[in-house]
Design an enzyme around this catalytic site. Sequence first.
Site: not given
Ligand SMILES: *Cc1c(COP(=O)(O)O)cnc(C)c1O
Length: 393
Positions: A48, A134, A177, A181, A206, A209, A240
């Site tokens: 990522n 997620h 999101e 992801s 969220d 990505h 990421k």
């Molecule tokens: C990767 C991810 C997380 C977690 O983030 P980290 O910093 O890796 O703990 C939370 N939400 C989504 C949508 C993700 O893809």
Amino acid sequence: MGGVNRFQTRLPVAAEVRRLRPVRRLGGGRLLRLDGEGTHPLVDFSSNDYLALAEHPALITASRRCLEQLGAGAGAARLMSGDLELFHTLETEVACLKGREAALVFGSGYLANLGVIPALVGRDDVIFCDRLNHASIYDGCRLAGARLMRFRHNDPEHLEDCLKTRRGAGAALIVVESIYSMDGDLAPLRDLVALKNRYDCLLMVDEAHATGLYGENGGGVIQAEGLALEVDVALGTFGKALGSYGAFVAGSRGLVELLVNRARSFIYSTALPPAVAGASLAAVRLVRRQPALRADLHRKVALFKAALHGQGITTDLGPSQIIPLMVGESGRAMELAAALGQRGIFATAVRPPTVPHGTARLRFSITRHHTEDVLRDAAAHIGELARQSLVQK
Ligand SMILES: *Cc1c(COP(=O)(O)O)cnc(C)c1O
């Protein structure tokens, strides 16, 4: 020594057991597997680190400076004596990135979701959650103890049906999101904003990505859509595209004040190490000032998709840097991943229960490390395997 494995009964069924696979990073987006599965370097298509910032000199220099000046650890939680000036600088910079009043740094995206959702809603309230959200979002929902309504993935009409019948009298939170992801698809943010206004809900997005990759300053899809002030809670990660570690939530000053007082994963956890926050700060500054980083990535994504089309792949490759290659059965996805491994390509098979049955796929994520030649070669290998009917055309 050894003996009976008392934990066996708690393991998933054999076909779903996951194992760690140690790798050595060789730099430049290549890695070597150390688990005996192949001895040649592989091009990493599952990272990522989209903008290749993890190896960027600006992050490494900033991180080293913070390490040397401030020490290896923060020593305490922010509400104790761990509230370094560095975190405030980072939060100011993040608030600018997101076009909001304020931001708060969390230990990770996982911890942010775990802390934020229960801070926003509780037992008398309801959460409307996209089905494909997620795991960390689901875990946050569980901790909140609110009623949980899952709506069909990216389906505002189904969300509205749920809102009509289940909105209730308490507080209501819609969580999505911006870029998913596993499929790399985009949430219909404008429709969601309209619904959250019509039904008087909070909207949380969220951008794990999307942060650093979309929008004028890299502020994410929310910024690209001009919706910064319509989204009540915007979450992003530093782990990421920003090449570091940790996460943030951006929004109003009132939101941050609430989180400092109510987000237990913030309150009861040691602040991030200064070196990590320093790298994140350097990354945020880079993405704000260098749109060329994003442009370079998007050009490579377009090139890879065009090359796949040129190889006769006609399935939907989605709108983002995350590219799903549909395979169907789990076993086939594993076979394809192994076949690509032999050809120097490291891509992860995504199988149930992470995705619905019959939709196992390979997930390719494109990063700035990938050269045009690497992308064309990878597409050619995929095309060849497709002609051997390992991939759905
Ligand atoms: C990767 C991810 C997380 C977690 O983030 P980290 O910093 O890796 O703990 C939370 N939400 C989504 C949508 C993700 O893809």
